[in-house]
Design a protein around this motif. Structure first.
Motif, PDB file in Angstrom:
ATOM      1  N   ALA A  80       0.941  -1.213  -0.168  1.00 37.04           N
ATOM      2  CA  ALA A  80       0.120  -0.148  -0.103  1.00 37.04           C
ATOM      3  C   ALA A  80       1.085   1.184   0.049  1.00 37.04           C
ATOM      4  N   GLU A  81       1.865   1.552   0.809  1.00 32.54           N
ATOM      5  CA  GLU A  81       2.955   2.323   0.888  1.00 32.54           C
ATOM      6  C   GLU A  81       3.557   2.622  -0.391  1.00 32.54           C
ATOM      7  N   GLU A  82       4.055   1.370  -0.994  1.00 29.39           N
ATOM      8  CA  GLU A  82       5.024   1.338  -2.107  1.00 29.39           C
ATOM      9  C   GLU A  82       4.300   1.860  -3.407  1.00 29.39           C
ATOM     10  N   GLU A  83       2.918   1.014  -3.675  1.00 29.26           N
ATOM     11  CA  GLU A  83       2.206   1.305  -4.987  1.00 29.26           C
ATOM     12  C   GLU A  83       1.491   2.878  -4.887  1.00 29.26           C
ATOM     13  N   ALA A  84       0.693   3.257  -3.652  1.00 27.07           N
ATOM     14  CA  ALA A  84      -0.025   4.268  -3.737  1.00 27.07           C
ATOM     15  C   ALA A  84       0.353   5.247  -2.481  1.00 27.07           C
ATOM     16  N   GLY A  85       1.240   5.294  -1.598  1.00 19.95           N
ATOM     17  CA  GLY A  85       1.358   6.142  -0.682  1.00 19.95           C
ATOM     18  C   GLY A  85       0.570   6.119   0.359  1.00 19.95           C
ATOM     19  N   LEU A  86      -0.484   4.952   0.672  1.00 19.82           N
ATOM     20  CA  LEU A  86      -1.155   4.663   1.624  1.00 19.82           C
ATOM     21  C   LEU A  86      -0.733   4.137   2.887  1.00 19.82           C
ATOM     22  N   GLY A  87      -1.162   4.724   4.140  1.00 18.70           N
ATOM     23  CA  GLY A  87      -0.674   4.206   5.471  1.00 18.70           C
ATOM     24  C   GLY A  87      -1.719   3.289   5.704  1.00 18.70           C
ATOM     25  N   ILE A  88      -1.404   2.015   6.126  1.00 21.22           N
ATOM     26  CA  ILE A  88      -2.546   1.102   6.700  1.00 21.22           C
ATOM     27  C   ILE A  88      -1.993   0.480   7.968  1.00 21.22           C
ATOM     28  N   ASP A  89      -2.867   0.638   8.808  1.00 17.42           N
ATOM     29  CA  ASP A  89      -2.318   0.101  10.230  1.00 17.42           C
ATOM     30  C   ASP A  89      -3.015  -1.425  10.565  1.00 17.42           C
ATOM     31  N   PRO A  90      -2.066  -2.356  10.704  1.00 18.09           N
ATOM     32  CA  PRO A  90      -2.732  -3.752  10.486  1.00 18.09           C
ATOM     33  C   PRO A  90      -3.769  -3.916  11.550  1.00 18.09           C
ATOM     34  N   ALA A  91      -4.009  -2.993  12.416  1.00 18.18           N
ATOM     35  CA  ALA A  91      -5.112  -2.991  13.838  1.00 18.18           C
ATOM     36  C   ALA A  91      -6.402  -3.018  12.574  1.00 18.18           C
ATOM     37  N   TYR A  92      -6.556  -2.435  11.615  1.00 18.50           N
ATOM     38  CA  TYR A  92      -7.765  -2.087  10.794  1.00 18.50           C
ATOM     39  C   TYR A  92      -7.913  -2.814   9.704  1.00 18.50           C
ATOM     40  N   VAL A  93      -7.093  -4.075   9.461  1.00 12.28           N
ATOM     41  CA  VAL A  93      -7.344  -4.997   8.539  1.00 12.28           C
ATOM     42  C   VAL A  93      -7.894  -6.258   8.672  1.00 12.28           C
ATOM     43  N   GLU A  94      -9.060  -6.435   7.953  1.00 14.58           N
ATOM     44  CA  GLU A  94      -9.681  -7.861   7.872  1.00 14.58           C
ATOM     45  C   GLU A  94      -9.633  -8.581   6.492  1.00 14.58           C
ATOM     46  N   LEU A  95      -9.296 -10.034   6.825  1.00 15.60           N
ATOM     47  CA  LEU A  95      -9.484 -10.671   5.419  1.00 15.60           C
ATOM     48  C   LEU A  95     -11.116 -10.704   5.083  1.00 15.60           C
ATOM     49  N   VAL A  96     -11.462 -10.347   3.962  1.00 17.00           N
ATOM     50  CA  VAL A  96     -12.813 -10.447   3.515  1.00 17.00           C
ATOM     51  C   VAL A  96     -13.114 -11.478   2.327  1.00 17.00           C
ATOM     52  N   HIS A  97     -12.008 -11.873   1.608  1.00 22.01           N
ATOM     53  CA  HIS A  97     -12.269 -12.850   0.659  1.00 22.01           C
ATOM     54  C   HIS A  97     -11.023 -13.538   0.063  1.00 22.01           C
ATOM     55  N   LEU A  98     -11.242 -14.787  -0.316  1.00 23.45           N
ATOM     56  CA  LEU A  98     -10.043 -15.796  -0.987  1.00 23.45           C
ATOM     57  C   LEU A  98     -10.402 -16.277  -2.120  1.00 23.45           C
ATOM     58  N   VAL A  99      -9.534 -15.982  -3.179  1.00 24.97           N
ATOM     59  CA  VAL A  99      -9.880 -16.663  -4.697  1.00 24.97           C
ATOM     60  C   VAL A  99      -8.651 -17.538  -4.643  1.00 24.97           C
ATOM     61  N   HIS A 100      -8.909 -18.886  -4.940  1.00 27.14           N
ATOM     62  CA  HIS A 100      -8.323 -19.896  -5.344  1.00 27.14           C
ATOM     63  C   HIS A 100      -8.302 -20.062  -6.853  1.00 27.14           C
ATOM     64  N   VAL A 101      -7.203 -19.845  -7.502  1.00 26.60           N
ATOM     65  CA  VAL A 101      -7.326 -19.420  -9.014  1.00 26.60           C
ATOM     66  C   VAL A 101      -6.124 -20.212  -9.588  1.00 26.60           C
ATOM     67  N   VAL A 102      -6.427 -20.628 -10.940  1.00 28.34           N
ATOM     68  CA  VAL A 102      -5.413 -21.368 -11.651  1.00 28.34           C
ATOM     69  C   VAL A 102      -5.703 -20.555 -13.215  1.00 28.34           C
ATOM     70  N   HIS A 103      -4.813 -19.803 -13.832  1.00 27.73           N
ATOM     71  CA  HIS A 103      -5.105 -19.191 -14.809  1.00 27.73           C
ATOM     72  C   HIS A 103      -5.053 -20.036 -16.161  1.00 27.73           C
TER      73      HIS A 103
END
Length: 171
Positions: free
Chosen positions: A82-105
């Motif tokens: 988030a910091e490297e690509e877009a300059g966004l600061g994310i606090d891990p305390a405010y992060v939650e897993l919301v979806h998982l995609v298992h994919v093979v292209h």
């Protein structure tokens, strides 16, 4: 070269790993690549980046802010990307897993586990920090995404909106 860029530069020089990673070439040991993606929603709109036309993956297509785990936890990867690509600061305390995609292209491709995390809060305004990979960051209505979206990105957004935690694609 910035030390944090070294793993990417080295990885770009290495050939793609064969599907048979298990000692002795046993196909049961195919390792999955772990991708980490940021789902940000503001006022019913989702943040997506337009991939650069020369991108090896999904050129001219919209995608989450994303990266691959590099000997770090998935949440640490998310915060770093988030910091490297877009300059966004994310606090891990405010992060939650919301979806998982298992994919093979496609046949012979490495399976991928795409972890999608929502940040309930962040600092900064998305800005293009890697112009060779992303042309712009834009907020799209979750129910009116652009035509060209990475298929598993679209599937994850649809899953999140429907309250599903898991999607399989390409199997």
């Amino acid at each position: 070269m910035n030390p944090s860029d070294q793993p990417r530069a080295v990885a770009a020089l290495l050939p793609a790993a064969p599907l048979q990673d298990h000692p002795g070439g046993d196909s049961r040991g195919v390792l999955n690549v772990v991708g980490v993606h940021l789902y940000l929603e503001r006022d019913g709109r989702v943040l997506l980046g337009l991939r650069h036309p020369d991108s090896a993956f999904a050129a001219r297509t919209h995608h989450f802010l994303a990266g691959h785990c590099e000997r770090e936890s998935a949440v640490a990867c998310l915060v770093r990307e988030a910091e490297e690509e877009a300059g966004l600061g994310i606090d891990p305390a405010y992060v939650e897993l919301v979806h998982l995609v298992h994919v093979v292209h496609g046949p012979g491709d490495r399976p991928r586990m795409q972890l999608v995390f929502r940040a309930r809060a962040w600092t900064g305004t998305p800005e293009v920090r890697e112009p060779d990979r992303c042309l712009s960051w834009d907020w799209w209505p979750a129910d009116a995404l652009p035509d060209r979206v990475v298929p598993y990105t679209r599937a994850a957004i649809e899953g999140i909106r429907a309250g599903r935690l898991y999607t399989e694609l390409g199997w």
